[in-house]
Each structure stands twice: as structure tokens, then as C-alpha cells.
Design an enzyme around this catalytic site. Structure first.
Site, PDB file in Angstrom:
ATOM      1  NE  ARG A 236      33.440 -26.146 -77.624  1.00  0.00           N
ATOM      2  CZ  ARG A 236      33.257 -24.962 -77.038  1.00  0.00           C
ATOM      3  NH1 ARG A 236      33.554 -24.797 -75.766  1.00  0.00           N
ATOM      4  NH2 ARG A 236      32.759 -23.937 -77.716  1.00  0.00           N
ATOM      5  CD  GLU A 265      29.494 -29.386 -72.424  1.00  0.00           C
ATOM      6  OE1 GLU A 265      30.697 -29.181 -72.360  1.00  0.00           O
ATOM      7  OE2 GLU A 265      28.663 -28.495 -72.679  1.00  0.00           O
ATOM      8  CG  HIS A 283      29.963 -25.282 -71.454  1.00  0.00           C
ATOM      9  ND1 HIS A 283      29.982 -26.071 -72.589  1.00  0.00           N
ATOM     10  CD2 HIS A 283      30.674 -24.166 -71.779  1.00  0.00           C
ATOM     11  CE1 HIS A 283      30.673 -25.456 -73.538  1.00  0.00           C
ATOM     12  NE2 HIS A 283      31.107 -24.294 -73.063  1.00  0.00           N
TER      13      HIS A 283
END
Ligand code: NAP
Length: 317
Positions: A236, A265, A283
Site C-alpha cells: 500500500r 491513488e 495498482h
């Protein structure tokens, strides 16, 4: 029939499965719901099948209708949900462990390879054309014999360790608790983050985002790394302090980074976008058809198990 809100678009076969079991409201345009809209949409529902893009903080959870009894998160991570706030309201939160381990570890290994072997610069050069082979063209770091430090040797970390070992890397790790010898597979345990970082020629961040791990890799801890270390993050973005990492890249304390996840993000720090030694992906950890199908099916199974039994083996709060 229980009513559920599915906040993001799923693969068609998974939506069909959900439709066969629940009265489901789907997000046909895959719109990113605001917190206000999510609260509005969940009216009359018994459960929510959420995604990591849904910010279910305390304020949002406190405004959910009383009918909501479960939030089934379509991810193994649950940093997007305030577990305590959910618990206080009697809302069960579940996740989708195991089924995404292999796909995410593949991306974890890709980040290590991409950052060490200068893949971003290589792709750009190949696309530009006009390059000529030479003995010193884009010399990178070889993995064989290099120490890999795994921060968070859980399911994904262990799988990355297994592949990295087959590439000749020497595995070190830090968790809050030491693993059994069977799970360690010869990896060296470090009780403190400082000890792990000081032997990490390549660092692979694989621990969850939590109050303890947010900004764990920061201005001070980066200094524990050997000069010219490579830092990769498949877990993360919140775990890394971006300004400090970009500064470390600029002064070559850090040789390269390989990143799949970011703070805020998709608006990642522009310092990464401009940096030739940043190998960056959007991602993609669990993004294979097999894995996304298995994750969605498990998120649906979690809802079904909860509605049938009042409990769920993948409950996280
Ligand atoms: P896991 O099996 O629970 O492993 C997490 C590991 O982190 C455990 O070994 C745990 O050990 C360690 N850990 C937790 N808190 C720590 C702390 N404060 N300091 C040091 N170590 C700590 O989880 P997983 O399935 O491997 O997934 C890991 C994370 O990957 C998820 O939480 C998620 O955020 C991320 N992920 C990303 C993607 C992607 O698309 N890029 C996909 C899937 C998952 P101890 O409890 O002993 O400390």
C-alpha cells in the site's frame, strides 16, 4: 432475498453469480461513488460489496442505514475501511485473502526485476529507436547473490521469497512475530525494522497499511538502507513517505524504486512520474482474470456465509 449494493463493476460471471443469490444493485458505469452517494445508494440494502476505492471512514460508516450488517471488501487489504467504526455499529467486515496471493506476488517480483534491471528506461529507449548495443548500455543490478529484505512476510511476502530464492537472492524478513522454520524456508528473521533495512539491497514492502505502518519508510528509516538499495512496494502506498523517497532517489541513496501502489491513488506524486529510475505500475497486483474472478466470488461467498450463519471465516473486525 437479501439486498446488496455492489459499489464497483465486477466481471460479468461474478455479477451473474451475485444476481442468482441476492437482489443486487450493480454499478453499470463503474462510476466512483462519492461517500454521499454510497450512503444514499445503500438505503434499503442489507450488505455492501465494496472495493478498495471506497473510502469507508468513520464518518461514512456512521451514516450508513441501520439495515447494513456487512461490508464485504473485494480485496485482502482493508485500510479503506474504519474497522472500529464498523464494529461499533455492529457491521461485520470481510476480506478476500489467499486467492490473490500468487497474482500479487507475480507483480511483486516484476517490480523487483523492473527496478533492478532499469525496465522503464529500457522500454523508453527501445520505443525511441536509434539505440545501438554497447557493453555499458543500461547496466542494471543483478539479482543473483543480492539480499532481498521482505517487510511483511505473510502470504504474498512468502510467495515472493520463494520465487526470489529461485533467482539466487538471499532472503531476510521482518514481521512483528517470527515465523515457524517451515514458513521461513531458510529466510533470516530480523526483530526490528532497522535491522532488516540495514541488510536490504532490495526491499520488498508486503505488509498491510495500518496505524503502525503508515509512513514506516520515511526520511529517517531510509537512511538505514545500504547506499544504492532498491525499494519496491506491492502492498500500500501509505507505507512510504513519498517526498523522502524521491529525495533519496535524487541523491542516489536509493538506486531505483518499483511501485504498484501509491498514496492518493491515482494521483501519485509527480516526482515518481518524472524519475527515470522509477518503475511504476497502476495498482495491478491482483489483475488477472483468474484472480479477479476468484476474489469477486469469494466476496459474494462471504456475504452468503454471513447471511446464512451470522458469521464468516474471513471476518476481519
Ligand atoms: P498477510 O498474509 O496478512 O501478511 C501481512 C504480513 O505483514 C504478516 O506477515 C504480518 O506479520 C506483517 N505485518 C503486519 N503488520 C506489521 C508491522 N506493523 N510491522 C511489520 N510487519 C507487519 O497479508 P497478505 O495477503 O500477504 O497481503 C499483504 C498486503 O498486500 C495487504 O494488506 C494489501 O494491502 C497488499 N495487497 C496489495 C495488492 C496489490 O494489488 N498491489 C494485492 C493484494 C494485497 P506480523 O503480524 O507477525 O507482524
Amino acid at each position: 432475498m437479501k439486498k446488496i449494493l455492489v459499489t464497483r463493476k465486477l466481471l460479468r460471471s461474478c455479477e451473474e453469480k451475485a444476481q442468482g443469490i441476492f437482489k443486487a444493485t450493480f454499478n453499470l458505469n463503474d462510476e466512483l461513488y462519492s461517500q454521499k452517494k454510497l450512503i444514499e445508494m445503500s438505503k434499503g440494502c442489507d450488505g455492501i460489496l465494496s472495493a478498495l476505492t471506497d473510502k469507508l471512514d468513520a464518518n461514512t460508516i456512521n451514516q450508513l442505514p441501520d439495515s447494513i450488517k456487512i461490508i464485504s471488501n473485494f480485496a485482502v487489504g482493508f485500510g479503506n475501511i474504519d474497522l472500529e467504526a464498523a464494529k461499533k455499529r455492529g457491521i461485520t467486515v470481510t476480506n478476500t485473502p489467499d486467492v490473490l496471493t500468487d497474482a500479487t506476488a507475480e507483480i511483486g517480483v516484476l517490480l523487483i526485476l523492473g527496478a533492478c534491471r532499469r525496465a522503464s528506461e529500457g522500454i523508453e529507449k527501445a520505443r525511441e529507436g536509434g539505440w545501438v548495443w554497447s557493453a555499458d548500455l543500461l547496466i542494471g543490478k543483478q539479482l543473483t547473490g543480492t539480499r532481498l529484505g521482505i517487510l511483511g512476510m505473510g502470504r504474498i511476502g512468502q510467495k515472493i521469497a520463494k520465487v526470489a530464492k529461485s533467482l539466487g537472492m538471499i532472503i531476510h524478513y521482518h514481521n512483528r512475530s517470527k515465523l515457524s522454520e517451515e514458513k521461513e524456508q531458510g529466510a533470516v528473521y530480523h526483530k526490528t525494522l532497522k535491522d532488516l533495512l540495514s541488510v536490504s539491497d532490495v526491499l520488498s514492502i508486503c505488509c498491510p497499511a495500518s496505524k503502525e505502518t503508515i509512513d514506516m519508510i520515511n526520511k529517517d528509516t531510509i537512511e538505514y538502507l545500504p547506499k544504492g538499495a532498491v525499494v519496491t512496494n506491492v502492498a500500500r502506498g501509505d507505507i512510504v513517505e513519498d517526498e523522502a523517497m524521491i529525495d533519496a532517489l535524487n541523491r542516489r541513496k536509493v538506486y531505483a524504486v518499483g511501485l504498484d501502489v501509491y498514496k492518493n491513488e491515482p494521483n501519485l506524486n509527480t516526482g515518481y512520474l518524472k524519475h527515470p529510475s522509477a518503475f511504476i505500475l497502476p495498482h495491478l497486483g491482483s489483475a488477472t482474470k483468474e484472480t479477479r474472478t476468484a476474489m469477486a466470488n469469494l466476496a459474494v461467498d462471504n456475504l452468503e456465509e454471513f447471511f446464512n450463519t451470522g458469521n464468516c471465516k474471513n471476518k476481519v473486525n
